[in-house]
Design a protein around this motif. Sequence first.
Motif, PDB file in Angstrom:
ATOM      1  N   ILE A  76       0.504  -1.368  -0.165  1.00 46.34           N
ATOM      2  CA  ILE A  76      -0.431   0.278   0.176  1.00 46.34           C
ATOM      3  C   ILE A  76       0.431   1.163   0.213  1.00 46.34           C
ATOM      4  CG2 ILE A  76      -1.102   1.397   1.125  1.00 46.34           C
ATOM      5  CD1 ILE A  76      -2.714  -1.358   2.014  1.00 46.34           C
ATOM      6  N   LEU A  77       1.702   0.703   0.670  1.00 47.28           N
ATOM      7  CA  LEU A  77       3.221   2.228   1.012  1.00 47.28           C
ATOM      8  C   LEU A  77       3.366   2.544  -0.462  1.00 47.28           C
ATOM      9  CD1 LEU A  77       4.192   2.013   4.010  1.00 47.28           C
ATOM     10  CD2 LEU A  77       3.158   4.141   4.056  1.00 47.28           C
ATOM     11  N   ASP A  79       2.184   2.079  -3.196  1.00 47.45           N
ATOM     12  CA  ASP A  79       2.036   2.310  -4.271  1.00 47.45           C
ATOM     13  C   ASP A  79       1.031   4.090  -4.221  1.00 47.45           C
ATOM     14  OD1 ASP A  79       0.728   0.516  -6.189  1.00 47.45           O
ATOM     15  OD2 ASP A  79      -0.728  -0.225  -4.432  1.00 47.45           O
ATOM     16  N   ARG A  80       1.512   4.202  -2.923  1.00 48.66           N
ATOM     17  CA  ARG A  80       0.941   6.287  -2.162  1.00 48.66           C
ATOM     18  C   ARG A  80       1.930   6.537  -2.706  1.00 48.66           C
ATOM     19  NH1 ARG A  80       0.443  10.100  -1.240  1.00 48.66           N
ATOM     20  NH2 ARG A  80      -0.778  11.464   0.580  1.00 48.66           N
ATOM     21  N   PHE A  81       3.337   5.676  -2.006  1.00 43.66           N
ATOM     22  CA  PHE A  81       4.196   7.147  -2.122  1.00 43.66           C
ATOM     23  C   PHE A  81       5.146   7.174  -2.900  1.00 43.66           C
ATOM     24  CE2 PHE A  81       2.672   6.784   1.755  1.00 43.66           C
ATOM     25  CZ  PHE A  81       2.861   8.566   2.457  1.00 43.66           C
ATOM     26  N   ARG A 207       3.763  10.535 -10.137  1.00 44.93           N
ATOM     27  CA  ARG A 207       3.374   9.208  -9.884  1.00 44.93           C
ATOM     28  C   ARG A 207       3.883   7.927 -10.849  1.00 44.93           C
ATOM     29  NH1 ARG A 207      -1.550   9.492  -7.447  1.00 44.93           N
ATOM     30  NH2 ARG A 207      -2.168   7.432  -8.635  1.00 44.93           N
ATOM     31  N   ASP A 209       3.967   5.041 -10.198  1.00 46.53           N
ATOM     32  CA  ASP A 209       2.907   3.386 -10.113  1.00 46.53           C
ATOM     33  C   ASP A 209       2.829   3.207 -11.713  1.00 46.53           C
ATOM     34  OD1 ASP A 209       0.559   4.268 -11.450  1.00 46.53           O
ATOM     35  OD2 ASP A 209       0.747   5.613  -9.650  1.00 46.53           O
ATOM     36  N   LYS A 214      -4.893  -1.758  -7.500  1.00 44.79           N
ATOM     37  CA  LYS A 214      -4.173  -1.090  -6.150  1.00 44.79           C
ATOM     38  C   LYS A 214      -3.882  -2.285  -4.633  1.00 44.79           C
ATOM     39  CE  LYS A 214      -2.968   3.419  -7.017  1.00 44.79           C
ATOM     40  NZ  LYS A 214      -1.829   3.810  -7.750  1.00 44.79           N
ATOM     41  N   ASN A 216      -5.057  -4.125  -1.937  1.00 41.81           N
ATOM     42  CA  ASN A 216      -6.583  -4.499  -1.200  1.00 41.81           C
ATOM     43  C   ASN A 216      -6.564  -5.748  -0.976  1.00 41.81           C
ATOM     44  OD1 ASN A 216      -8.808  -5.418  -2.849  1.00 41.81           O
ATOM     45  ND2 ASN A 216      -7.862  -3.424  -4.639  1.00 41.81           N
TER      46      ASN A 216
END
Length: 410
Positions: A76-77, A79-81, A207, A209, A214, A216
Motif C-alpha cells: 500500500i505504501l 502505491d501511495r508514495f 506518479r 506507479d 491497487k 487491497n
Amino acid sequence: MTRTETPRADISAGPGRWLVLAGVWLIYFCFGVTAASMAPLVEPVGDDLGIGNARMGLILGAWPLAYIAAAIPCGILLDRFGVRRMLFVATLVMAVSGLARSLADSPTQMFLAVALFGLGGPLISIGAPKVIARLFEGPARGMAMGVYVTGPYLGGILALALTNSVAMPLAGYDWRGVMLIYSALVAASGGIWLAIAYAPVTAWPTRDDDGGKKFNLGAFAELVRVPEVRLILGMSVGIFYINHALNNWLPEILKGHGFSPVEAGNWAAVPSALGIVGALVVPRLATPERRLKIMALLFAASLVASLCLHFSSLALILPGLIAQGIARGSMMTIAILILMETPSVPPERLGLAGGLFFTAAEIGGVLGPVAFGVLSALGAGFALPLVSMTLVCLILFVIVARLRRAAASA
C-alpha cells in the motif's frame, strides 16, 4: 469523471533505465548482505548474549516473521508514495536494523533489531519488480529480472565468505563492529539510490506507479480462492523453508563437521555463488511446457543436499552444496513464473500476486531458521533439522504432481 493516465516516462526507452537497474541491484545486494550477516556470527553473538541454538533460531526467524505482517502495508505504501521514495526508506530501515544489532545487550533486543529488517524487506522484494515492470518490456524485462536477482546472492556471498576473514579483523574481532560496517554499507546504498533515482537522466513522472490496480484485501482473497494459486503458495512456503534454513545455519552445520569458522564461511558461500549461475541459466531453460519438470528436478537437488549434509567428509558434502546452490538460485524464480502464468491470475493482478507470493513464502522463511534451531537443540546436532528438510522436499514433490495434474486437465 475519468482518471487521467500519467504517460510512461521517457526513461523506459532510454539508457537511464539501466542506471536505475544498477541502483535497484545495489539495494538488493545490501539486502543480501544484511540477511546473511548473522549466520557467520552465530557463535560469537550467542556467546556474548548467552543465546543457545533454540533461541538463536527464533532470532534468525524474526525478520521473516515481521516481513509477513509488513508485506501488505508495504504494498500500500509503495502505491501511495511511489517506488523511488520507498526504496530509499527500505535502505534506512535496513541500516537502522544493523545499527540496532550492534547495540543489542540482550536476546530480546537482538530479536527486535533483527525483526526491524523485516519491516523494510517487502519494500524491496515488491518494489523492485514494480521498477523492472515499468522500465523494461519483452526480452529486456526477463534479462533485467535475471540481473537484479543476482544482487542478494552476491550480497550473501560477501557476508558469508568475508565476515570472519575480512570484516572481523577490520572490526578488531568485535561482532558489533561488523554490524556497524554493514550498516554503513547499507546507508551508503540509500544515498546512491537517491542520486540515481532523481538524476535528470533517470527522470520519472510525478506518479511513478504502473497504472495497475491497487493493493487491497479483497484482491488477495480473490487470488487465494484459485486452487492452483494455493498450491503455488504452499510451494513457496517449502522453498523458503529450505533456503532460509540453510542461509542461516549452513555455517554452523559445517562447523559441526569440524570446519573452522573461516572455512565454514567460505564453503557456505558456494551455494550462493552457484545460485547466481542458477538464477541466470535455469529459468531460461524452464520453458512453460517443461517448467514443472525442471522444478521437480530442483526439488530433487535440494533433497540430495539434505542427505549429503549429514556427512563430515568434504567429498560427500560438496555435491550437496553444489546441488543446493543450483536449486537455491532457481526455485523461487521459477515458482514466481508459474504463478504469473497461471491462467486464473489476470494480468492486472500480477503485482498483487507477487506480494501474496512473498507474504506466504516468508512463513517458510520463519519456520526454517526456527525449526533448525529448535531441532538442533533437541537432538544436540543437525541430523533432525536435515531430516525435516528432507520431509519438506518430499511434500514439494507432491505439490508439483498436483500442479501437473491441474495443468493436464485445464
